[in-house]
Design an enzyme around this catalytic site. Structure first.
Site, PDB file in Angstrom:
ATOM      1  N   ASN A  99       5.651 -12.193 -27.083  1.00 29.95           N
ATOM      2  CA  ASN A  99       4.554 -12.754 -26.300  1.00 29.95           C
ATOM      3  C   ASN A  99       4.391 -11.859 -25.075  1.00 29.95           C
ATOM      4  OD1 ASN A  99       2.736 -14.223 -24.845  1.00 29.95           O
ATOM      5  ND2 ASN A  99       4.153 -15.883 -24.318  1.00 29.95           N
ATOM      6  N   TRP A 100       3.376 -10.998 -25.147  1.00 24.10           N
ATOM      7  CA  TRP A 100       3.202 -10.030 -24.052  1.00 24.10           C
ATOM      8  C   TRP A 100       2.562 -10.654 -22.822  1.00 24.10           C
ATOM      9  CZ3 TRP A 100       1.180  -5.010 -26.975  1.00 24.10           C
ATOM     10  CH2 TRP A 100       2.278  -4.376 -27.561  1.00 24.10           C
ATOM     11  N   LYS A 101       2.067 -11.856 -22.942  1.00 30.18           N
ATOM     12  CA  LYS A 101       1.414 -12.528 -21.808  1.00 30.18           C
ATOM     13  C   LYS A 101       0.340 -11.605 -21.202  1.00 30.18           C
ATOM     14  CE  LYS A 101       5.728 -14.945 -21.037  1.00 30.18           C
ATOM     15  NZ  LYS A 101       6.512 -15.797 -20.159  1.00 30.18           N
ATOM     16  N   GLU A 161       3.045 -22.049 -20.053  1.00 25.02           N
ATOM     17  CA  GLU A 161       2.153 -21.549 -18.997  1.00 25.02           C
ATOM     18  C   GLU A 161       0.734 -22.080 -19.179  1.00 25.02           C
ATOM     19  OE1 GLU A 161       3.226 -17.433 -19.552  1.00 25.02           O
ATOM     20  OE2 GLU A 161       5.238 -17.938 -18.858  1.00 25.02           O
ATOM     21  N   GLU A 193      10.942 -23.980 -26.374  1.00 25.58           N
ATOM     22  CA  GLU A 193      11.111 -23.148 -25.182  1.00 25.58           C
ATOM     23  C   GLU A 193      11.385 -24.025 -23.978  1.00 25.58           C
ATOM     24  OE1 GLU A 193       9.084 -19.152 -25.630  1.00 25.58           O
ATOM     25  OE2 GLU A 193       7.457 -20.513 -25.124  1.00 25.58           O
ATOM     26  N   GLY A 252      11.392 -16.835 -18.541  1.00 23.28           N
ATOM     27  CA  GLY A 252      11.176 -15.853 -17.486  1.00 23.28           C
ATOM     28  C   GLY A 252      12.138 -15.974 -16.319  1.00 23.28           C
ATOM     29  N   SER A 299      14.200 -16.418 -22.103  1.00 23.58           N
ATOM     30  CA  SER A 299      15.114 -15.339 -21.725  1.00 23.58           C
ATOM     31  C   SER A 299      15.988 -14.861 -22.885  1.00 23.58           C
ATOM     32  CB  SER A 299      15.978 -15.756 -20.518  1.00 23.58           C
ATOM     33  OG  SER A 299      15.141 -16.057 -19.408  1.00 23.58           O
ATOM     34  N   GLY A 354       9.419 -13.177 -24.342  1.00 24.47           N
ATOM     35  CA  GLY A 354       8.507 -12.715 -23.304  1.00 24.47           C
ATOM     36  C   GLY A 354       8.980 -11.389 -22.733  1.00 24.47           C
ATOM     37  N   GLY A 355       9.683 -11.453 -21.617  1.00 23.86           N
ATOM     38  CA  GLY A 355      10.083 -10.252 -20.866  1.00 23.86           C
ATOM     39  C   GLY A 355      10.706  -9.154 -21.711  1.00 23.86           C
TER      40      GLY A 355
HETATM   41  C1  PEP Z   1       7.875 -16.963 -23.307  1.00 29.89           C
HETATM   42  O1  PEP Z   1       7.085 -16.867 -22.399  1.00 29.89           O
HETATM   43  O2  PEP Z   1       7.516 -17.446 -24.396  1.00 29.89           O
HETATM   44  C2  PEP Z   1       9.243 -16.525 -23.083  1.00 29.89           C
HETATM   45  C3  PEP Z   1      10.176 -16.954 -23.871  1.00 29.89           C
HETATM   46  O3  PEP Z   1       9.444 -15.680 -22.008  1.00 29.89           O
HETATM   47  P1  PEP Z   1      10.864 -14.985 -21.580  1.00 29.89           P
HETATM   48  O4  PEP Z   1      11.455 -14.401 -22.840  1.00 29.89           O
HETATM   49  O5  PEP Z   1      10.471 -13.936 -20.594  1.00 29.89           O
HETATM   50  O6  PEP Z   1      11.714 -16.053 -21.034  1.00 29.89           O
END
Ligand code: PEP
Length: 256
Positions: A10-12, A99, A169, A175, A215, A236-237
């Site tokens: 998920n590149w957001k 989000e 999640e 994040g 994370s 995400g990150g």
């Molecule tokens: C996400 O936004 O779906 C996510 C899991 O982000 P991160 O891996 O950065 O926690």
């Protein structure tokens, strides 16, 4: 029942089209053929057409949207329709990300409309659910997950569930660098599976893939995915770097 793992980036609101090209030039050659896991990348809408041109011809990787309008077309300024997403080769649509829920006011009723529209258009929704820290510490974890599963999947048939992926999640882990422990994640995943058994039946509960998100990174992926009810990741990150996203995928391939 064995379920094929699904690991999604998920590149957001990151990665311009040019940055995505650089990423994909480094990433796609690592996975030239289908692996034992489904690999998915969700760029921003603007980056999607360019990314799709590289991703869609690659047999191992599919493209996802990060959101979608529940409406088919018309006067909805700033929205993106299913028909538009189809034209660029979209296979998955992330819906109900925390989000979207917390920053853009999407509730289970809105998300439910989007899930139904995504299924009607032949996409696989990646439905995100998860509790805040306050809810967890207040003993509301199960009530929150039950409400999200029942509300977001209202009217979705057992047959349609074959195309639904759920991403558990915990909001406090997204994040933040704080990951749910493998035990915490497994417990929540098993509970979500029991909700699917209540709402559908054992076959649907056993077949539905439930990703963990929050994370996830190369250092914790192997232990998390070794849990019985964890079927992959929404990342995400760590998905913004081709090496770290590939390492998370490799943990899934090794566990398959
Ligand atoms: C996400 O936004 O779906 C996510 C899991 O982000 P991160 O891996 O950065 O926690």
């Amino acid at each position: 029942m064995s379920r094929k793992a699904i690991i999604a980036a998920n590149w957001k609101m990151n990665m311009t089209p040019t940055e995505a090209r650089t990423f994909l030039d480094a990433f796609l050659p690592k996975f030239p053929e289908a692996t034992g896991v489904d690999i998915v990348i969700a760029p921003s809408f603007l980056t999607m057409p360019m990314a799709a041109a590289q991703i869609v011809p690659n047999a191992a990787v599919d493209i996802s949207a990060q959101n979608m309008s529940a409406e088919a077309s018309g006067a909805y300024t700033g929205e993106v329709s299913a028909a538009m997403l189809k034209e660029v080769g979209t296979k998955y649509v992330i819906l109900g990300h925390s989000e979207r829920r917390s920053l853009y006011g999407e509730d289970d009723a809105i998300i439910n409309k989007k899930v139904l529209a995504a299924l009607e258009n032949g996409f696989s929704p990646i439905l995100c659910i998860g509790e805040t820290l306050e809810e967890r510490e207040g003993g509301k974890l199960e009530d929150v997950l039950r409400g999200q599963v029942q509300g977001s999947l209202a009217g979705v048939s057992a047959e349609q569930m074959a195309n639904v992926v759920i991403a558990y999640e915990p909001v406090w882990a997204i994040g933040t660098g704080v990951t749910a422990s493998p035990e915490q994640a497994q417990e929540a995943h098993a509970f979500v599976r029991s909700l699917l058994q209540e709402q559908y039946d054992e076959a649907v509960a056993g077949a539905t893939r439930i990703q963990y998100g929050g994370s996830a990174k190369p250092g914790n992926a192997a232990e998390l995915i070794s849990q019985a009810d964890i079927d992959g990741f929404l990342v995400g990150g760590a998905s913004l770097d081709p090496e770290s996203f590939a390492a998370i995928i490799q943990a899934g391939v090794d566990a398959a």
